[in-house]
Design a protein around this motif. Sequence first.
Motif, PDB file in Angstrom:
ATOM      1  N   ASP A 255       0.613  -1.551   0.073  1.00 46.38           N
ATOM      2  CA  ASP A 255       0.210  -0.048   0.086  1.00 46.38           C
ATOM      3  C   ASP A 255       1.419   1.266  -0.255  1.00 46.38           C
ATOM      4  N   GLU A 256       1.981   1.298   1.008  1.00 48.43           N
ATOM      5  CA  GLU A 256       2.855   2.598   1.135  1.00 48.43           C
ATOM      6  C   GLU A 256       3.644   2.575  -0.596  1.00 48.43           C
ATOM      7  N   LEU A 257       4.172   1.649  -1.193  1.00 49.77           N
ATOM      8  CA  LEU A 257       4.949   1.094  -2.458  1.00 49.77           C
ATOM      9  C   LEU A 257       3.759   2.457  -3.523  1.00 49.77           C
ATOM     10  N   LEU A 258       2.318   1.845  -3.082  1.00 46.18           N
ATOM     11  CA  LEU A 258       1.886   2.168  -4.846  1.00 46.18           C
ATOM     12  C   LEU A 258       1.311   3.755  -4.357  1.00 46.18           C
ATOM     13  N   LEU A 259       1.235   3.778  -3.180  1.00 46.21           N
ATOM     14  CA  LEU A 259       1.418   5.389  -3.065  1.00 46.21           C
ATOM     15  C   LEU A 259       1.717   6.326  -3.987  1.00 46.21           C
ATOM     16  N   LYS A 260       3.059   5.856  -3.004  1.00 48.98           N
ATOM     17  CA  LYS A 260       4.845   6.279  -3.918  1.00 48.98           C
ATOM     18  C   LYS A 260       5.203   6.759  -4.962  1.00 48.98           C
ATOM     19  N   ASN A 261       4.371   5.356  -6.020  1.00 50.80           N
ATOM     20  CA  ASN A 261       4.351   5.693  -7.580  1.00 50.80           C
ATOM     21  C   ASN A 261       3.180   5.564  -7.617  1.00 50.80           C
ATOM     22  N   SER A 262       2.145   6.568  -7.183  1.00 51.55           N
ATOM     23  CA  SER A 262       1.198   7.220  -7.776  1.00 51.55           C
ATOM     24  C   SER A 262       0.828   7.123  -9.229  1.00 51.55           C
ATOM     25  N   GLY A 263       1.597   7.985 -10.159  1.00 51.06           N
ATOM     26  CA  GLY A 263       1.620   7.863 -11.194  1.00 51.06           C
ATOM     27  C   GLY A 263       2.834   7.021 -12.499  1.00 51.06           C
ATOM     28  N   LYS A 264       2.045   5.685 -12.395  1.00 48.16           N
ATOM     29  CA  LYS A 264       2.893   4.806 -12.768  1.00 48.16           C
ATOM     30  C   LYS A 264       1.684   3.864 -12.640  1.00 48.16           C
ATOM     31  N   VAL A 265       1.762   3.270 -13.921  1.00 46.07           N
ATOM     32  CA  VAL A 265       1.075   1.895 -13.484  1.00 46.07           C
ATOM     33  C   VAL A 265       1.510   0.954 -13.114  1.00 46.07           C
ATOM     34  N   CYS A 266       1.421   0.746 -12.103  1.00 46.90           N
ATOM     35  CA  CYS A 266       1.395  -0.410 -11.679  1.00 46.90           C
ATOM     36  C   CYS A 266       0.779  -1.731 -11.504  1.00 46.90           C
ATOM     37  N   GLY A 267       1.449  -2.533 -11.135  1.00 51.14           N
ATOM     38  CA  GLY A 267       1.031  -4.401 -11.344  1.00 51.14           C
ATOM     39  C   GLY A 267       0.963  -4.603  -9.683  1.00 51.14           C
ATOM     40  N   LEU A 299       3.366 -12.924 -14.705  1.00 49.95           N
ATOM     41  CA  LEU A 299       4.615 -11.344 -14.983  1.00 49.95           C
ATOM     42  C   LEU A 299       4.141 -11.541 -17.143  1.00 49.95           C
ATOM     43  N   ARG A 300       3.713 -12.094 -18.241  1.00 48.72           N
ATOM     44  CA  ARG A 300       3.752 -11.847 -19.439  1.00 48.72           C
ATOM     45  C   ARG A 300       2.552 -10.741 -19.537  1.00 48.72           C
ATOM     46  N   GLU A 301       1.486 -11.380 -18.182  1.00 50.53           N
ATOM     47  CA  GLU A 301       0.029 -10.729 -18.501  1.00 50.53           C
ATOM     48  C   GLU A 301       0.597  -8.775 -17.832  1.00 50.53           C
ATOM     49  N   PHE A 302       0.752  -8.933 -17.275  1.00 52.15           N
ATOM     50  CA  PHE A 302       1.416  -7.525 -17.237  1.00 52.15           C
ATOM     51  C   PHE A 302       1.968  -6.743 -17.927  1.00 52.15           C
ATOM     52  N   ASP A 303       2.817  -7.997 -18.435  1.00 47.04           N
ATOM     53  CA  ASP A 303       3.675  -6.470 -19.895  1.00 47.04           C
ATOM     54  C   ASP A 303       2.248  -6.346 -20.612  1.00 47.04           C
ATOM     55  N   LYS A 304       1.699  -7.607 -21.246  1.00 45.87           N
ATOM     56  CA  LYS A 304       0.538  -6.980 -21.866  1.00 45.87           C
ATOM     57  C   LYS A 304      -0.844  -6.080 -21.889  1.00 45.87           C
ATOM     58  N   LEU A 305      -0.920  -5.370 -20.026  1.00 43.31           N
ATOM     59  CA  LEU A 305      -2.257  -4.489 -19.862  1.00 43.31           C
ATOM     60  C   LEU A 305      -0.932  -3.690 -19.455  1.00 43.31           C
ATOM     61  N   GLY A 306       0.287  -2.797 -19.844  1.00 44.56           N
ATOM     62  CA  GLY A 306       0.634  -2.309 -19.809  1.00 44.56           C
ATOM     63  C   GLY A 306       1.693  -1.958 -18.209  1.00 44.56           C
ATOM     64  N   ALA A 307       1.991  -2.259 -17.234  1.00 38.76           N
ATOM     65  CA  ALA A 307       2.396  -2.213 -16.230  1.00 38.76           C
ATOM     66  C   ALA A 307       3.384  -1.576 -16.108  1.00 38.76           C
ATOM     67  N   GLU A 308       4.110  -0.976 -14.964  1.00 43.66           N
ATOM     68  CA  GLU A 308       5.535  -0.616 -15.368  1.00 43.66           C
ATOM     69  C   GLU A 308       6.327  -0.963 -14.364  1.00 43.66           C
ATOM     70  N   ILE A 309       5.052  -1.175 -13.476  1.00 46.54           N
ATOM     71  CA  ILE A 309       5.891  -1.404 -12.017  1.00 46.54           C
ATOM     72  C   ILE A 309       5.012  -2.466 -11.486  1.00 46.54           C
ATOM     73  N   VAL A 310       5.366  -3.586 -11.101  1.00 48.73           N
ATOM     74  CA  VAL A 310       4.981  -5.086 -10.147  1.00 48.73           C
ATOM     75  C   VAL A 310       5.507  -5.060  -9.183  1.00 48.73           C
TER      76      VAL A 310
END
Length: 339
Positions: A255-267, A299-310
């Motif tokens: 939760d903390e990390l998601l908040l920090k990276n709120s500008g990015k597409v996160c998975g 991991l491959r699915e995250f790429d298809k969904l455009g995640a920048e950070i997982v």
Amino acid sequence: METKILKTDDESIAEAGRIAAQGGLVAFPTETVYGLGASAYDETSVARIYAAKGRPSDNPLIVHIADISDIDRLAESVSAEARRLTEAFMPGPFTIILKKSPLVPDAVTAGMDTVGIRFPENDTAQRFIRAAGVPIAAPSANLSGKPSPTEAKHVIDDMTGRIDAVIDGGSCSVGVESTIVDASGAVPVVLRPGGVTYEELTAVVPETVIDPHILESIGEGERPKCPGMKYKHYAPDAEVTVIEGAMDAVKKKIDELLLKNSGKVCGVLTMSDNAYDSAVILCAGKTNREYAKNLFSCLREFDKLGAEIVFAEFEERDGYGLAVRNRLYKSAAQRVIRV
Ligand code: AMP
Ligand code: MG
């Protein structure tokens, strides 16, 4: 080059066998991941495997057989411990390293004097190897550095136009690569955890030890026992970080990390019922065994969904934990946060 997509009926398997016997490259399903196979006796075809994958030439291939007696042709000598291991775990998600016989070309073993031998349990894999009539040298059928393929469509995504054929045998039941045991010395050493657990190995040969480097990356200039250890591995386009520990603490940290990276597409890759706001969530399963089966496809699915950070949740829960952790740490390039 046109890449043929073949089914698993007898005629298609016969065609796949012919292609391999005549020097072609055929991707085939196994219980672990899809392999990219060529005749192990044909140095030119083996060289094409390295070219098709972009694989470094010092990373050896595993020789796949469909008849246990082939071990004695491919290996110079087989110790009593090695024999107990092959009898217990072949066919299965298991690779044994032995001193190689002169029959095995240097191109297969990357110049080493040992050879990795595997007898897959998957019926399609066995039928393909028998149809080819020769042992099949194969690494995983992904582009070098990418997550291993566990479905034919992953192979097609990476390898279309680079190989002669892919046999579509559905999804792989284990999902991570074979357990590699070096039995060429006095004591068997696990070089890579995989589909056969350490507990299963020590039940057969109690002296078996685990190579201490399994969960580490290899430093510059160090020569690892298992050459594959030193390369970038299983890396999706997204930057992966593993968050390891009890699931409530893991949730708090993510939760903390998601908040920090709120500008990015996160998975978030989960192994719990944890819910996360503003992130693409994929669940790998609640057991480490399920996690192993689903990890690479997620991991491959995250790429298809455009995640920048997982962010990947992880907790060791069963015998497959070591294999999952080894793959996760590598896909995260050792970015691990323990909570
Ligand atoms: P892959 O199936 O793509 O993981 O590739 C085969 C793996 O088996 C590589 O990581 C190799 O390092 C390993 N391997 C194959 N032959 C040997 C060997 N003779 N000694 C140690 N490791 C091996
Ligand atoms: Mg591989």
